[in-house]
Design a protein around this motif. Structure first.
Motif, short mmCIF file in Angstrom:
data_model
loop_
_atom_site.label_atom_id
_atom_site.label_comp_id
_atom_site.label_asym_id
_atom_site.label_seq_id
_atom_site.Cartn_x
_atom_site.Cartn_y
_atom_site.Cartn_z
N HIS A 14 0.84 -1.20 0.00
CA HIS A 14 0.00 0.00 0.00
C HIS A 14 0.88 1.25 0.00
O HIS A 14 1.96 1.26 0.60
CB HIS A 14 -0.94 0.00 1.21
CG HIS A 14 -0.24 0.14 2.53
ND1 HIS A 14 0.27 -0.94 3.22
CD2 HIS A 14 0.05 1.23 3.29
CE1 HIS A 14 0.82 -0.54 4.35
NE2 HIS A 14 0.72 0.78 4.41
N PRO A 15 0.42 2.30 -0.69
CA PRO A 15 1.21 3.53 -0.73
C PRO A 15 1.16 4.27 0.60
O PRO A 15 0.12 4.32 1.26
CB PRO A 15 0.53 4.35 -1.84
CG PRO A 15 -0.87 3.82 -1.88
CD PRO A 15 -0.79 2.37 -1.51
N THR A 16 2.29 4.83 0.98
CA THR A 16 2.36 5.64 2.20
C THR A 16 3.56 6.56 2.06
O THR A 16 4.16 6.67 1.00
CB THR A 16 2.48 4.73 3.45
OG1 THR A 16 2.41 5.53 4.63
CG2 THR A 16 3.76 3.93 3.43
N SER A 17 3.92 7.24 3.13
CA SER A 17 5.11 8.10 3.11
C SER A 17 5.82 7.96 4.44
O SER A 17 5.23 7.59 5.46
CB SER A 17 4.75 9.57 2.85
OG SER A 17 3.94 10.07 3.90
N ASP A 18 7.12 8.28 4.43
CA ASP A 18 7.92 8.18 5.63
C ASP A 18 9.03 9.22 5.52
O ASP A 18 9.20 9.85 4.47
CB ASP A 18 8.50 6.77 5.78
CG ASP A 18 8.71 6.37 7.23
OD1 ASP A 18 8.90 7.28 8.07
OD2 ASP A 18 8.69 5.17 7.54
N GLY A 19 9.81 9.37 6.60
CA GLY A 19 10.86 10.37 6.60
C GLY A 19 10.27 11.75 6.37
O GLY A 19 9.22 12.10 6.89
N ASP A 20 10.93 12.54 5.51
CA ASP A 20 10.45 13.88 5.18
C ASP A 20 9.56 13.82 3.95
O ASP A 20 9.85 14.40 2.91
CB ASP A 20 11.65 14.81 4.94
CG ASP A 20 11.23 16.27 4.81
OD1 ASP A 20 10.05 16.59 5.06
OD2 ASP A 20 12.10 17.10 4.45
N GLY A 21 8.46 13.04 4.06
CA GLY A 21 7.48 12.96 2.99
C GLY A 21 7.87 12.08 1.82
O GLY A 21 7.31 12.22 0.72
N GLY A 54 13.26 15.09 0.31
CA GLY A 54 13.51 15.34 1.73
C GLY A 54 14.27 14.23 2.41
O GLY A 54 14.85 14.41 3.50
N GLY A 55 14.28 13.05 1.80
CA GLY A 55 15.01 11.92 2.36
C GLY A 55 14.51 11.52 3.74
O GLY A 55 13.36 11.78 4.12
N PHE A 56 15.40 10.89 4.48
CA PHE A 56 15.09 10.41 5.83
C PHE A 56 16.07 11.07 6.80
O PHE A 56 17.17 10.57 7.01
CB PHE A 56 15.20 8.89 5.90
CG PHE A 56 14.32 8.17 4.90
CD1 PHE A 56 13.03 7.80 5.22
CD2 PHE A 56 14.79 7.87 3.61
CE1 PHE A 56 12.20 7.15 4.30
CE2 PHE A 56 13.98 7.23 2.69
CZ PHE A 56 12.68 6.87 3.04
N PRO A 57 15.68 12.24 7.37
CA PRO A 57 16.57 12.96 8.29
C PRO A 57 16.93 12.10 9.50
O PRO A 57 16.34 11.03 9.71
CB PRO A 57 15.72 14.18 8.70
CG PRO A 57 14.68 14.31 7.63
CD PRO A 57 14.39 12.91 7.17
N PRO A 58 17.89 12.56 10.32
CA PRO A 58 18.33 11.75 11.46
C PRO A 58 17.18 11.23 12.32
O PRO A 58 16.29 11.98 12.72
CB PRO A 58 19.22 12.72 12.24
CG PRO A 58 19.79 13.62 11.20
CD PRO A 58 18.66 13.81 10.21
N SER A 104 20.83 8.87 9.32
CA SER A 104 20.06 9.54 8.26
C SER A 104 20.32 8.81 6.96
O SER A 104 21.36 8.17 6.78
CB SER A 104 20.47 11.01 8.13
OG SER A 104 21.83 11.13 7.73
N GLU A 105 19.34 8.90 6.05
CA GLU A 105 19.42 8.22 4.75
C GLU A 105 18.91 9.17 3.68
O GLU A 105 17.86 9.78 3.84
CB GLU A 105 18.59 6.95 4.77
CG GLU A 105 19.01 5.95 5.84
CD GLU A 105 17.92 4.93 6.13
OE1 GLU A 105 18.16 3.73 5.91
OE2 GLU A 105 16.83 5.34 6.58
N MET A 106 19.66 9.28 2.58
CA MET A 106 19.29 10.18 1.50
C MET A 106 19.33 9.47 0.15
O MET A 106 20.41 9.12 -0.33
CB MET A 106 20.23 11.39 1.47
CG MET A 106 19.90 12.38 0.36
SD MET A 106 18.23 13.08 0.49
CE MET A 106 18.40 14.05 1.98
N PRO A 107 18.18 9.21 -0.45
CA PRO A 107 18.16 8.61 -1.79
C PRO A 107 18.54 9.64 -2.84
O PRO A 107 18.18 10.82 -2.73
CB PRO A 107 16.71 8.15 -1.95
CG PRO A 107 15.92 9.00 -1.01
CD PRO A 107 16.83 9.39 0.11
#
Length: 285
Positions: A14-21, A54-58, A104-107
């Motif tokens: 299912h679609p959702t969001s995480d991290g900074d959107g 926005g990626g996944f900030p700390p 933190s993780e940044m695609p």
């Protein structure tokens, strides 16, 4: 005697969001014993930077391991222990949170495309308070299992071990606390694959592209198949480019208490984890 696994259940991502959107597709099974030792699978796929910029900030974790695998694009990791890594397309990153980590993780898109996965693997109670660990595996270090039909795309073995054509292959990543195998198979046309796993394993198949057929049942793109007990899986891809993630592991048979980025065995342990994080204990590890 060979015991073939069959499709027991199909679950749609299912679609959702995480991290900074960041937009993702998710399949979660925190309270599903047939998922164990796996907890959750997220797929990140986009050709629009607004979907992930926005990626996944700390943020913190305790009690789990994450395995991140990028098909296309890069993925940058930084954590409070000083680890810095940039995963290239085709590679994988593994992190064991143990008693606590802040990362933190940044695609990052390459060639106009971003496609990757993050898998959460539960840690046994005996490992949930061990020191955190991190490793990355660039694409050239991923084991590719050759298949007898030269038209077949190789099976990319990301973690654990798997039996194919009477041989056992082992991945570079064997450090998961729970016994777990993770592999990727992406044939370009109609092809067959048969592999063996321990009969005690729970096995899941996530089709991320095209279709897969198993035991006269079709698994479509975006579906995760929960398989029945057995020691052998026989798959056939559709006559179109297709892809499937193979997850197989020894169930932990332990209670799961989940709150956001934390997975422990009891709610009392979750409350202690929140207190430890809020008081800055994670940063001292």
């Amino acid at each position: 005697m060979t015991l073939f696994k069959t499709v027991k259940q199909l679950i749609a991502a299912h679609p959702t969001s995480d991290g900074d959107g960041v937009k993702i597709s998710r399949v979660a099974g925190f309270q599903n014993s047939q998922f164990s030792p796996f907890l959750m699978l997220d797929e990140l796929k986009s050709d629009q930077s607004k979907d992930y910029v926005g990626g996944f900030p700390p943020h913190p974790h305790r009690g789990i391991e994450t395995l991140t695998y990028m098909k296309h694009g890069h993925f940058q990791h930084r954590d409070h222990m000083g680890n810095v890594g940039e995963l290239r397309g085709g590679g994988a990153q593994w992190m064991a949170a143990g008693r606590g980590v802040i990362h933190s993780e940044m695609p990052i898109m390459t060639d106009g495309e971003l496609h990757g996965f993050q898998l959460w693997i539960n840690q046994p109670a005996s490992h949930k308070m061990t020191p955190a660990k991190y490793k990355d595996f660039q694409p050239e270090s991923i084991v590719e299992v050759p298949l007898h039909d030269q038209q077949n795309s190789p099976l990319r073995l990301l973690a654990g071990e798997i039996g194919v054509e009477a041989k056992t292959y082992q991945a570079a990543l064997t450090d998961t606390a729970a016994e777990a195998t993770v592999a990727d198979w992406a044939p370009e046309s109609e092809q067959s694959l048969q592999f063996e796993v321990p009969q005690s394993h729970n096995t899941l198949l996530f089709v991320y592209k095209g279709e897969m057929n198993m035991d006269n049942q079709t698994i479509k793109q975006g579906q995760l198949a929960v398989l029945s007990p057995g020691d052998t899986v026989a798959l056939k891809s559709a006559d179109i480019p297709s892809g499937v993630l193979i997850l197989s592991g020894e169930p932990l048979n332990e209670p799961v208490a989940h709150y956001g980025p934390f997975v422990m065995n009891t709610m009392q342990e979750i409350e202690q984890t929140i207190q430890d994080y809020n008081s800055g204990v994670f940063e001292t590890y």
